[in-house]
Design a protein around this motif. Structure first.
Motif, mmCIF file in Angstrom:
data_model
loop_
_atom_site.group_PDB
_atom_site.id
_atom_site.type_symbol
_atom_site.label_atom_id
_atom_site.label_comp_id
_atom_site.label_asym_id
_atom_site.label_seq_id
_atom_site.Cartn_x
_atom_site.Cartn_y
_atom_site.Cartn_z
ATOM 1 N N GLN A 96 0.823 -1.201 0.000
ATOM 2 C CA GLN A 96 0.000 0.000 0.000
ATOM 3 C C GLN A 96 0.861 1.256 0.000
ATOM 4 N N ALA A 97 2.036 1.193 0.609
ATOM 5 C CA ALA A 97 2.948 2.340 0.589
ATOM 6 C C ALA A 97 3.338 2.693 -0.845
ATOM 7 N N LEU A 130 0.302 -2.594 9.657
ATOM 8 C CA LEU A 130 0.120 -1.197 10.046
ATOM 9 C C LEU A 130 -0.271 -0.361 8.834
ATOM 10 N N PRO A 131 -1.243 0.523 9.000
ATOM 11 C CA PRO A 131 -1.694 1.336 7.865
ATOM 12 C C PRO A 131 -0.651 2.367 7.455
ATOM 13 N N VAL A 132 -0.767 2.795 6.216
ATOM 14 C CA VAL A 132 0.161 3.775 5.652
ATOM 15 C C VAL A 132 -0.178 5.177 6.159
ATOM 16 N N ARG A 133 0.862 5.921 6.517
ATOM 17 C CA ARG A 133 0.696 7.335 6.879
ATOM 18 C C ARG A 133 1.471 8.172 5.866
ATOM 19 N N GLN A 137 10.042 -6.319 -2.338
ATOM 20 C CA GLN A 137 9.192 -6.903 -3.372
ATOM 21 C C GLN A 137 7.781 -6.333 -3.311
ATOM 22 N N ARG A 138 7.295 -6.076 -2.101
ATOM 23 C CA ARG A 138 5.919 -5.576 -1.965
ATOM 24 C C ARG A 138 5.797 -4.117 -2.410
ATOM 25 N N VAL A 139 6.812 -3.316 -2.139
ATOM 26 C CA VAL A 139 6.782 -1.938 -2.639
ATOM 27 C C VAL A 139 6.741 -1.942 -4.164
#
Length: 336
Positions: free
Chosen positions: A162-163, A320-323, A197-199
Motif C-alpha cells: 500500500q505504501a 500497520l496502515p500507511v501514513r 518486493q511488496r513496494v
C-alpha cells in the motif's frame, strides 16, 4: 478463551502487571494484586499449561535475529532494534542481538542452549529458509516482515504494498504519466526480501490502475551509483516526471544528483519517498513521504511476543496502515 490482555483490561492495569502478579518476579501493591485476582476469578482466566511450563525455565531474554547483510541500511534497522530493546525492558526482558547470517542454525543453537525464551525475526524474505524451523520451534517467535506464506507464524509490518500504491496514486492525481521506483540495492531484490518486493508490486499495481508507465530501478547506496542513475534517468526517460524512492540513504543524494543535471524539484520532477519521518522532514526541501514507523513496529512486535509467552493466541497478521504526508517535493508535472 480469556486472555491475559482481557484480565489486564478488566483490572485496569497493563498486561505486564498481570504477568508480574502471576509470576511474582516483580513486587506490586496489595491493592493491585487483589484487583487482578478478582478479575481472574470473575473472568475465569486459566494460564496456558505450556506457558506455565515455559515460565518455570525462562531466561528473561529475547533473541533479536537481525543479520546485517549487504544492502541493509544499518541506521534504519537499528531504529527497529532499539524499539524492540526499549519495549522488552518494560516487560523485564533483555535482548540478545544475533547479527550473523546463520539462518536456522543460529536459531536452533540459541533455542537448544536456553539462551532466549523467544525470538523476533527481521530481514524476512519471501521464501525465508528460517521458516520451517520457526514453525516447529518450542519457543514463540514474531516476524517483523511477511514471507510469501505466513501460515502458522505471527507477523507484523507496515503495509509496504500500500505504501508503493499510495505514492503512485498521489503522483497520478497530480497529473504525472510516467514514474519510476528507485528501489533498494540489487542484492536486496536478489534475496527476495519481502518489503522490497511488496513496494515494487504496489508501484506496479497503482501504475496499471492509473494508466501510468512505471519502471523499477534498484540502486546501490553509493554516490557513484546515485549519480549514474540520475544520468540514466535523464538519458533514457526524458518524459519521466515522478519518482518514488525506497532506499533511505540515497533519498537526498538522488535529489541533489537530479538537480545537478539541471532538473528542478518539483517543477520538473516530483519526488516521493518511503522513509523515516526524520529524513523527510529535515531535508533542505521537505520530502513528500510515507513514514516507516519503526518505533511502533518494534513495540508491537514485543507486545505480540509477550502475549504468546503468556499462552495467548495473537493474530497471525498485524499490518500497520500507511501514513502519507505531502510536502514540498511533489507538484503537477510541467506542461508538455
Amino acid at each position: 478463551m480469556v486472555k491475559i490482555s482481557d484480565v489486564a483490561r478488566h483490572a485496569g492495569v497493563s498486561p505486564s502487571t498481570v504477568s508480574y502478579a502471576l509470576s511474582g518476579k516483580r513486587p506490586i501493591s496489595e491493592e493491585t494484586r487483589l484487583r487482578i485476582e478478582r478479575s481472574i476469578l470473575e473472568l475465569g482466566y486459566r494460564p496456558h499449561a505450556g506457558a506455565r511450563s515455559l515460565a518455570s525455565r525462562r531466561s528473561q531474554v529475547i533473541a533479536l535475529v537481525l543479520p546485517l547483510r549487504k544492502g541493509i541500511h544499518v541506521p534504519v534497522v537499528m531504529q527497529f532494534a532499539t524499539s524492540v530493546v526499549t519495549a522488552a525492558r518494560e516487560y523485564d526482558y533483555d535482548v540478545l542481538l544475533l547479527t550473523q547470517s546463520e539462518g536456522e542454525e543460529g536459531i536452533v543453537r540459541v533455542a537448544r542452549s536456553a539462551m532466549a525464551d523467544a525470538f523476533v525475526i527481521m530481514d524476512v524474505e519471501l521464501h525465508d529458509r528460517r521458516l520451517p524451523q520457526l514453525r516447529t520451534l518450542d519457543r514463540p517467535s514474531v516476524l517483523i516482515g511477511f514471507p510469501a506464506d505466513p501460515t502458522g507464524l505471527t507477523c507484523i509490518d507496515l503495509d509496504f504494498q500500500q505504501a508503493g500504491e499510495t505514492c503512485v496514486d498521489h503522483l497520478a492525481a497530480l497529473g504525472h504519466r510516467s514514474v519510476a521506483l528507485v528501489g533498494s540495492p540489487p542484492e536486496v531484490y536478489a534475496r527476495g526480501t519481502g518489503f522490497a518486493q511488496r513496494v515494487a508490486a504496489g508501484v506496479g499495481a497503482a501504475a496499471e490502475r492509473n494508466g501510468l508507465r512505471a519502471t523499477v530501478l534498484p540502486c546501490a547506496d553509493t554516490p557513484t551509483a546515485v549519480r549514474a542513475l540520475a544520468e540514466r534517468l535523464l538519458r533514457e526517460q526524458p518524459d519521466l516526471t515522478g519518482i518514488v524512492v525506497h532506499n533511505e540513504p540515497i533519498v537526498q543524494p538522488l535529489i541533489e544528483a537530479l538537480m545537478s543535471q539541471g532538473l528542478r524539484i518539483p517543477r520538473d520532477v516530483s519526488v516521493t519517498a518511503i522513509c523515516p519521518d526524520e529524513i523527510a522532514e529535515h531535508a533542505p526541501v521537505p520530502i513528500t513521504s510515507v513514514s516507516i514507523p519503526s518505533a511502533e513496529v518494534g513495540r508491537r512486535a514485543v507486545e505480540l511476543l509477550m502475549s504468546k509467552l503468556q499462552g495467548d493466541e495473537p493474530p497471525e497478521a498485524t499490518v500497520l496502515p500507511v501514513r502519507f504526508t505531502a510536502r514540498a517535493t511533489t507538484a503537477a508535472p510541467p506542461a508538455r
